[in-house]
Design a protein around this motif. Structure first.
Motif, PDB file in Angstrom:
ATOM      1  N   ARG A   1      -0.351   1.725  -0.449  1.00 18.74           N
ATOM      2  CA  ARG A   1      -1.484   1.689  -1.320  1.00 18.74           C
ATOM      3  C   ARG A   1      -1.345   1.051  -2.544  1.00 18.74           C
ATOM      4  O   ARG A   1      -2.286   0.641  -3.362  1.00 18.74           O
ATOM      5  N   CYS A   2      -0.027   0.578  -2.993  1.00 18.44           N
ATOM      6  CA  CYS A   2      -0.094   0.141  -4.352  1.00 18.44           C
ATOM      7  C   CYS A   2      -0.535  -1.226  -4.354  1.00 18.44           C
ATOM      8  O   CYS A   2      -0.586  -2.209  -3.231  1.00 18.44           O
ATOM      9  N   GLU A   3      -0.760  -2.081  -5.542  1.00 22.41           N
ATOM     10  CA  GLU A   3      -1.359  -3.402  -5.665  1.00 22.41           C
ATOM     11  C   GLU A   3      -0.048  -4.239  -5.108  1.00 22.41           C
ATOM     12  O   GLU A   3       1.311  -4.233  -5.545  1.00 22.41           O
ATOM     13  N   ARG A   4      -0.440  -5.529  -4.290  1.00 26.18           N
ATOM     14  CA  ARG A   4       0.596  -6.441  -4.035  1.00 26.18           C
ATOM     15  C   ARG A   4       1.266  -7.184  -5.108  1.00 26.18           C
ATOM     16  O   ARG A   4       0.459  -7.611  -5.854  1.00 26.18           O
TER      17      ARG A   4
ATOM     18  N   ARG B   1       6.503  -2.133  -0.204  1.00 23.67           N
ATOM     19  CA  ARG B   1       6.282  -3.271  -1.060  1.00 23.67           C
ATOM     20  C   ARG B   1       6.737  -4.706  -0.828  1.00 23.67           C
ATOM     21  O   ARG B   1       5.944  -5.575  -0.776  1.00 23.67           O
TER      22      ARG B   1
END
Length: 607
Positions: A438-441, A364
């Motif tokens: 895969r998570c949103e930035r 992240r």
């Protein structure tokens, strides 16, 4: 595969903590382990000594991990002592050993270095009973003296009395549990262990060939009360002194928290009815603390070597999970700090579990820095900290191997380490990194300009090194007394620990580190210095620098460790321990500073 390995590992940890019950007449094996000294950091396998009664079988009893025994220098070999449950024995012959001149010289050297012998029975190390002014009740110290000196004469303890404590097993009728293994050594000439006279001759070590008789006796003692078998290994703390230290630490933490509260009030608090007037009133008399507003377009600029910061930060999160997990498990009583190998096994399990969030948050933050290769970042997260740790362990192992010490990691120990590292730790880290990718930035509260702002010249007290040194004083003061007690107990071969006190001090350390990092980083921003990423990490890690410095001071002033090899092993172990603490507190400082900075710049409108 990785999840299945962790499940099997958890089952084996539970299995290793099970207590096996005995019935009358059952054979109870005693295992040779090692000899160790408080003056010399080197340990040696007891079976490898040429002057003792060697066991007929030379197969080593290995734990699941193997390396957890290697780190302690344990080499368990089943001895030839014959013990049957609840059967007392008096003056039993073990063997008669013929000594050569070289054997006598070696014995004299080891006794002069105050070497102690450690054996094991039913997973419990053999211990001698000690009495102190602080604890009038009996407490255990692991090991018994190999021998002793009287003037210029040297004597070897060739007779041992085993006193084994047991209780009735309430779950299985007719069976018993072993709760204590006490060893009382004695030196008796010519094998006359029956002691016909009060005054008897000791077995002297002479500089010539001779024959030494080794004997033993066995006594069984029932313990009525239900006690933890490992509690006698712990010496209690000085409650009054530690309570005063805790009170002072709490006061300091609250004072620093009040400073942070003032910072937040002056930066975040707004008057919803008239925001412009409120902002004017807040900053009209605080011109020295508005520099942070001027660098709003640079404060989130990607740091130099950001590709290295994210793996280090990921490893720090991993170790934070280990630290918090160990504290919780210790408080819940799931393991005992005096039980051999229990700390290493739980550390390994929690470190593997922490690899998932380590990979996740490393990915992240790496994505926040607009990194291009999350796979490379995840591999670095799994390799950077372990590689540094294993490099130090390898150097220490080579030093001890050159001295034929049992502290050298065995081949099977290295195989175990690399197997867990490659087949469990790396896949779990990559899985966590994949989920994080895969998570949103995450987006910064303010945009960054292409041209960096010039940083004004700093006064001497605004230098980075000054902030780092200042940042470690308060957190180190919080744990100083406990750190001193730990070093002192290790130097004396004792365990001085209070579980409640350890938990409170650890929590205060984390809180103090987080608070002082936030304050110093905010002052850095007020000086219009926006290069805070690495600075926040180093400020948070600075308590470990003080811990290392005091550890070296303690080595020079308080310990009896002699020889270059012993000093080297001590310093390398100190580097490993302080390095782990530095990664934990440094990561916590970074995360705390990042959270507060995001809070400040997202809550205050800056034109």
């Amino acid at each position: 595969m990785a999840s299945r390995a962790i499940f099997i590992f958890c089952c084996l940890i539970v299995w290793s903590h099970l207590v096996f019950a005995y019935k009358q007449g059952d054979a109870v094996p005693i295992y040779y382990n090692k000899i160790f000294s408080l003056k010399n950091q080197l340990t040696y396998s007891y079976q490898s000594l040429s002057f003792i009664c060697s066991a007929q079988q030379d197969a080593r009893k290995k734990s699941l991990l193997v390396f957890d025994q290697d780190f302690r220098g344990d080499r368990l070999i089943q001895s030839d002592y014959k013990l049957n449950f609840l059967e007392n024995q008096e003056c039993k012959l073990l063997c008669k050993k013929t000594w050569q001149i070289e054997d006598a010289i070696k014995v004299e050297e080891l006794i002069a270095d105050e070497y102690l012998v450690e054996w094991e029975l039913d997973g419990m190390p053999g211990a001698t009973v000690s009495y102190t002014n602080e604890a009038p009740e009996h407490n255990y110290r692991i090991g018994f003296p190999l021998g002793f000196k009287k003037g210029d004469l040297t004597f070897i303890n060739n007779h041992v009395i085993f006193q084994i404590l047991y209780t009735v097993n309430t779950n299985q009728f007719g069976k018993y549990d072993i709760v204590g293994f006490e060893v009382y050594p004695d030196s008796i000439s010519n094998g006359e262990c029956s002691k016909k006279n009060i005054d008897y001759e000791f077995q002297q070590v002479t500089g010539r060939s001779t024959t030494v008789t080794f004997t033993y006796s066995v006594h069984w003692k029932e313990v009525k009360e239900d006690v933890n078998a490992w509690d006698p290994f712990l010496l209690p703390l000085n409650k009054e002194r530690h309570n005063y230290a805790l009170l002072n630490s709490i006061i300091v933490v609250l004072l620093v928290f009040s400073v942070i509260a003032v910072i937040l009030l002056k930066t975040i608090h707004k008057d919803n009815n008239n925001q412009e007037d409120k902002d004017f009133k807040v900053y009209d008399d605080a011109d020295d603390f508005v520099g942070w507003r001027l660098i709003n377009r640079d404060v989130f600029r990607r740091p130099i070597y950001g590709g290295l910061l994210t793996p280090v930060m990921g490893s720090g999160i991993q170790l934070l999970i280990v630290l918090i997990g160990l504290i919780v498990c210790l408080y819940m009583g799931w393991y005992h700090p005096a039980q051999p190998g229990s700390l290493t096994r739980w550390f390994t399990l929690l470190y593997l579990v922490g690899s998932l969030p380590a990979g996740y948050w490393s990915a992240r933050i790496y994505k926040l820095f607009r990194g291009k290769s999350w796979i490379l970042n995840s591999i670095l997260t799994a390799f950077v900290a372990p590689c540094a740790f294993l490099l130090i362990v390898f150097i220490s192992s080579m030093i001890t191997w050159s001295q034929q010490s049992s502290l050298a990691i065995s081949f099977s120990g290295w195989v175990s380490i690399f197997s867990i590292w490659i087949f469990v730790l790396l896949p779990l880290t990559c899985i966590g990194a994949y989920i994080g990718e895969r998570c949103e930035r995450m987006e910064h509260p303010s945009r960054t300009t292409q041209i960096p702002r010039m940083i004004p010249a700093k006064r001497w007290y605004q230098l980075n090194i000054i902030r780092i040194l200042l940042g470690g004083i308060i957190p180190f003061a919080v744990i100083f007394l406990n750190w001193h007690e730990f070093l002192n107990s290790v130097n004396k071969g004792e365990y001085v620990l209070s579980i409640d006190n350890t938990m409170l001090v650890s929590i205060l350390l984390l809180i103090a580190t987080s608070e002082i990092t936030v304050v110093l980083v905010f002052l850095q921003l007020c000086a219009e210095d926006y290069i805070w990423w690495w600075q926040s990490f180093m400020i948070g890690a600075s308590p470990a620098v003080y811990m290392f410095g005091y550890g070296v001071y303690f080595l020079v002033k308080r310990t009896n460790i002699t020889g270059l090899v012993g000093v080297s092993v001590y310093v390398l172990n100190l580097v490993i321990g302080c390095g782990f603490v530095g990664l934990c507190t440094g990561t916590l400082g970074f995360l705390s500073a990042y959270y507060i900075i995001r809070k400040i710049y997202s809550s205050v409108k800056v034109d």
